[in-house]
Motif scaffolding. Structure first.
Motif: not given
Length: 396
Positions: A354-355, A357-358, A362
């Motif tokens: 999940r991190a 993917q974020q 960014a």
């Protein structure tokens, strides 16, 4: 290197005896397994099937572990790593515990015949089954919240690790149920082994430390014999046990000597680095945290795959650095490096995916390319050492 034999020989230890092999994270017990949601369990792992297989993108896999492994590969790696850990800790007994219900009797027979390997396996089983406890295995259901927001291919990776973890826990519970049923006979056989003149000296100490009431006279005898054993053998397992005794002593001299000994062990033995980093960052016994030393050892531990040490790097990492550290842990996780770790490996994997993917959204293209380069360099430089330390799978 700090030569401690002469100094330790003159030092009168007064501390109570901790377990010879304590949990890696001082002061923190392993968290409970995540409470599952009411989703039906996926089937048991079948190594030969192609369930949820994800087509791999060879070009993307070079600098992105998310595209380097299929769920089937990850399942195989989790199983291979679990078997490697069992072989290291239990030796030939590992195969028996997986295939025969008669292994406790066979283990007791080997102990009474003077088998030192059996003595080590019995001590490892004692620690593992005490830690696991007598509670039943967790329900085999999957927590859908773990994969919320992840794409289908990433969800399949997390589910594969969940299946592997559930199967591994079931195996450990079955083994420990048999151990508990035979506990008294195995304890008697261990005492018979320890009474032999040719018994392994360290295993004799472990037998008394695990089985005998911790009276002051026993603890003093264990400290004295452990110190003498370190002077004669200088094995890492003996040095670590002695260091823990020293760190529990109620004076500064014990703290200094215990710390020096731990640092000496970690300099020569990669398997001690994670524990030393934990001691330095959190303290141990009467030794407080060591902020001047902890960062460099946390970095070394993270490079060797330590979960908590990677978290420490993430706490101050810039986005591109964080991407590289997260990707490194996904790579390690995919190789089974967190089997039997305090945190459930599927939960760790889901958080990292999940991190990542974020962070994908960014980072600029240039920053993302640099992050991939750092990740790839880390796998090439430290991948083999990290997998050796953690008994990870070597394929894939």
């Amino acid at each position: 290197m700090i030569a401690l034999h002469a100094v330790v020989a003159a030092y009168a230890m007064q501390a109570p005896a901790p377990r010879f092999e304590p949990p890696t994270r001082h002061g923190a017990s392993a968290p409970p397994e995540p409470a599952p949601a009411a989703t039906p369990a996926t089937p048991q792992i079948q190594p030969g099937r192609d369930n949820d297989a994800t087509p791999l993108d060879a070009d993307a896999a070079i600098d992105d572990p998310r595209r380097a492994f299929s769920p089937q590969q990850m399942q195989r790696n989790q199983a291979a790593a679990a078997q490697a850990q069992d072989r290291r800790r239990l030796g030939p007994l590992a195969a028996q515990t997986a295939t025969s219900a008669q292994w406790p009797a066979a283990l007791a027979q080997r102990l009474r015949a003077g088998d030192g390997g059996a003595a080590g396996a019995a001590a490892e089983l004692h620690d593992d089954c005490d830690e696991l406890g007598g509670a039943p295995p967790p329900a085999t259901v999957f927590d859908e919240a773990l994969v919320h927001g992840l794409d289908a291919s990433m969800q399949a990776l997390v589910r594969s690790e969940f299946e592997a973890r559930v199967q591994r826990l079931a195996e450990r519970h079955r083994r420990c149920a048999a151990w508990r049923a035979a506990r008294d006979d195995l304890a008697a056989a261990r005492r018979d082994y320890a009474a032999r003149a040719d018994a392994d000296a360290f295993e004799k100490l472990r037998t008394r430390q695990q089985l005998d009431p911790p009276t002051p006279s026993l603890l003093e005898r264990l400290r004295r014999e452990l110190r003498a054993l370190w002077e004669s053998q200088s094995q890492s397992r003996v040095g670590r046990a002695l260091a823990l005794q020293l760190l529990n002593d109620d004076n500064e001299a014990g703290d200094r000597l215990g710390l020096q000994l731990l640092l000496q062990l970690a300099e020569r033995d990669d398997t001690q680095v994670e524990f030393v980093a934990s001691v330095l960052s959190q303290g141990y016994g009467r030794l407080p945290p060591q902020p001047d030393l902890a960062p460099q050892w946390q970095q070394r531990a993270a490079e060797l795959g330590a979960d908590a040490a990677i978290d420490a790097q993430l706490a101050s990492a810039a986005p591109a650095q964080a991407w590289a550290w997260r990707a490194w842990r996904v790579w390690l996780n995919a190789h089974g490096c967190y089997v039997d770790a305090p945190r459930a490996q599927d939960a760790v994997l889901a958080a990292d995916l999940r991190a990542l993917q974020q962070l994908d959204g960014a980072l600029s293209p240039g920053a993302r390319a640099e992050a991939g380069r750092v990740y790839l360099e880390r796998t090439q430089r430290y991948g083999d050492r990290a997998r050796a330390v953690r008994d990870c799978a070597t394929d894939g």
